[in-house]
Design an enzyme around this catalytic site. Sequence first.
Site, PDB file in Angstrom:
ATOM      1  N   GLY A   1       0.899  -1.094   0.141  1.00 25.99           N
ATOM      2  CA  GLY A   1      -0.012  -0.139   0.002  1.00 25.99           C
ATOM      3  C   GLY A   1       0.840   1.217  -0.188  1.00 25.99           C
ATOM      4  N   HIS A   2       2.081   1.052   0.002  1.00 28.57           N
ATOM      5  CA  HIS A   2       3.217   2.360   0.082  1.00 28.57           C
ATOM      6  C   HIS A   2       3.894   2.378  -1.190  1.00 28.57           C
ATOM      7  CE1 HIS A   2       1.960   2.430   4.274  1.00 28.57           C
ATOM      8  NE2 HIS A   2       2.581   1.312   4.564  1.00 28.57           N
TER       9      HIS A   2
ATOM     10  N   HIS B   1       0.092   4.869   7.318  1.00 27.94           N
ATOM     11  CA  HIS B   1      -1.106   4.169   7.415  1.00 27.94           C
ATOM     12  C   HIS B   1      -2.341   4.757   8.113  1.00 27.94           C
ATOM     13  CE1 HIS B   1       2.436   1.896   8.634  1.00 27.94           C
ATOM     14  NE2 HIS B   1       2.174   0.944   7.804  1.00 27.94           N
TER      15      HIS B   1
END
Lengths: 332, 332
Positions: free
Chosen positions: A55-56, A218
Amino acid sequence: MKKLINDPKNVVTEAVEGFAAAHADIVRASTDPIYLVRSDAPSNKVGIVSGGGSGHEPMHGGFVGYGMLDAAVPGAVFTSPTPDPIVAATAAVNGGRGVLHIVKNYTGDVLNFETAADLAGADGIEVRSVIVNDDVAVKDSLYTAGRRGVAGTVLVEKIAGAAAQRGDSLEEVTAVAEKVIGQVRSMGVALTPCVVPHAGEPSFTLADDEIEIGIGIHGEPGRERVKLQPADAIVDRLLGPILDDIPFASGDKVLLMVNGMGGTPQVELYIVYRHAAKVLAERGIEVARSLVGNFTTSLEMQGMSISVLKLDDALTELWDAPVQTAALRWGR
Amino acid sequence: MKKLINDPKNVVTEAVEGFAAAHADIVRASTDPIYLVRSDAPSNKVGIVSGGGSGHEPMHGGFVGYGMLDAAVPGAVFTSPTPDPIVAATAAVNGGRGVLHIVKNYTGDVLNFETAADLAGADGIEVRSVIVNDDVAVKDSLYTAGRRGVAGTVLVEKIAGAAAQRGDSLEEVTAVAEKVIGQVRSMGVALTPCVVPHAGEPSFTLADDEIEIGIGIHGEPGRERVKLQPADAIVDRLLGPILDDIPFASGDKVLLMVNGMGGTPQVELYIVYRHAAKVLAERGIEVARSLVGNFTTSLEMQGMSISVLKLDDALTELWDAPVQTAALRWGR
C-alpha cells in the site's frame, strides 16, 4: 469502495505478479512465499533486504535493482510481512558477505524482521538490521513505540544500496545506513484518508475543510487537525519541526524530498517544493539534491510529506551513484 | 475543494517555478511568457516543442531533457497555451535545423500551435507539426474534432525526441513521429472526477458504483457509464477496442503502457498491467517493452488508460535510446 482490483484478498499477489511482469529486466517474483528479488542476483556483495506492509508503493518493490535493494518483502496491505518470506528473501540474496535488513519502525515489522534475522542467523547467514524512524510528528503512535519510519526510508535504501553495490562490507553498509537515519527527518500531512481494500472503509475521516498535520503512512493520528490553509502555511508547519529537530543549521547542505501520498496531483507537489526550497534558502541551508514524486504512499491518500537529509561529500557520492530500479533510475 | 495550493490563479506559475528549481540540472523556466526549456540548450539538432493545458503532469514539462523534448509550453489548467509562449519556446530551441511541434488533438491546442507555427515561420524558423489522436474511445468530443490525443503522446515524444537527439533531419523526425501516431492506440477509464482549481467543483459526477469507460483526460464523456466491475473486466473493455482498431495481430511486438490518471494507487496500475499483458499474450501479441505509472494525468482523478504501440526494430531502438528528463530517465 471504488478500486481497480479484482478480489480484495488477491490485491498484493496480483500487483506483485503485474510488477514482476512489467519489470522482468530488473526483478523477479517469488510467489510462495511472496518476495521480489533482483533478477541479476549478484553474489559478490552485501545483500540488502527491506519490506513492510503493501500500500506504500513504489516502496519497497520499486527500489529493488542495481545499486539499491536486493530484495523486498511485501506484507498484506498495511500489514507486516511474516518472518518466513523475510527469511527466504534473506537467503536468496546472501552471497556470503552478509545481509542488511532495513526496517521501518513499526512494532510488527521490527518483531518479524528480528525473528527472521534470528532464523537466518541460525542458518549461518550474518544479518544486521537498521530501524528507520525519521518521522518527527509524534513519539509513539498507533503501531509504533518511538518514532515512525516514513519516506526517509527511501534515502536510507538508496545510499546503503550504493555502498553495498560498490563493495563495502556489512559493517560499512550498516554504518552508512545508520548515518543516514541519524541525519534525515520527515513529517507529513493528509488532506484525505485512504481505503484499505480488505476493510472497504476509510480508516479515519476528515471534515471537508480539515487536514491532519503529522499523519502516519497508515493514517495514524498526527499532531493536530487544523483547517485547510494555503500550501505555503502547511509547508511551514511541517518544515519547522523537521528543521528544529536535529537541528539543521545555516551552512548545511541537504537533500530535499517532497513525497506524494499517492493521490496528490504533481502540480501540488511542486508548489510545496517551491516554498520548502525557499524556506531552506532563507535559513541559509543549501538544497544540493532534490527528489519530488510518489515514493512512499498510502494508497490513494491525498497529502504529502517533506524529508530533509543532511548531506556530506560521502553521502552525496552514494546518492549520485548509478541506480536501476523501477522507481528510481539514473546513471544506467 | 481540498488542494495543496495557495491561490488558484497562481497554480501553474508556482508549480513551474518549483519544477524548475527541483530539476535545475535538466530544465530552466521562462516566466514571461511561461515555458520550460532544456538547460543544456543543444543547438545542433532539430528542436522539439510540445505543450497543452496544465493538470496532466508530468506531461509535458516532465519530458523536457536529453533525448526527448527541448521545450514544453504549459497553459492554464486544462486550457491551451496561447500562441505567444509557443512562438517564444520555438525560437528558443531553434538551432537552424527546424522545430517539430507535437500537438494533442484538441481544437484549442491545434489552433494555437498552428498560429504559433505561422508566426515562427514568418520569423524564418522552419516548423512542422504532428497531431496526436490515439484515443479510440470516441470520434469527436467536447473539445475535439476527430479523436483525442491522450497518453500515447508520451511515446511519440520519447521516440521523436530520440530521433532528433541522434541528429535526424526535421523531415525524418516528423516521419517517425507520424509513424508512432499511426501505430499507437489508447483508451481510459475514470472512477472519480477531478476538480480544476479555478472552478472549485468537479467537472462531472459519477455515482458511487459507477465508472466512465472511454473518459477523456479533461473529464470529457467517454463511451458509456457502467457499474463498477472487477479490474480484469474493465481492462477487457478498454483493450478490445484498442486491439481491434489498427488492428493489432498475432505476431506483433508492442509496447504496453498503463498510465495512471493521477490519483490511482500503484498496486492498481500493476493489477491492470497483469491482466492486459495476459490478454495480449493470449492473442499472440508480444509485450516487448512496458511503461507503468503516472505519465498523462488529470490532476487527482482516479482511473487509468491503456496504450498499445506496435513496435519494429527501428522504433524499439529509439525507445531504448538514452533519455534524461524529470519523469523518464535511463541510459544516462
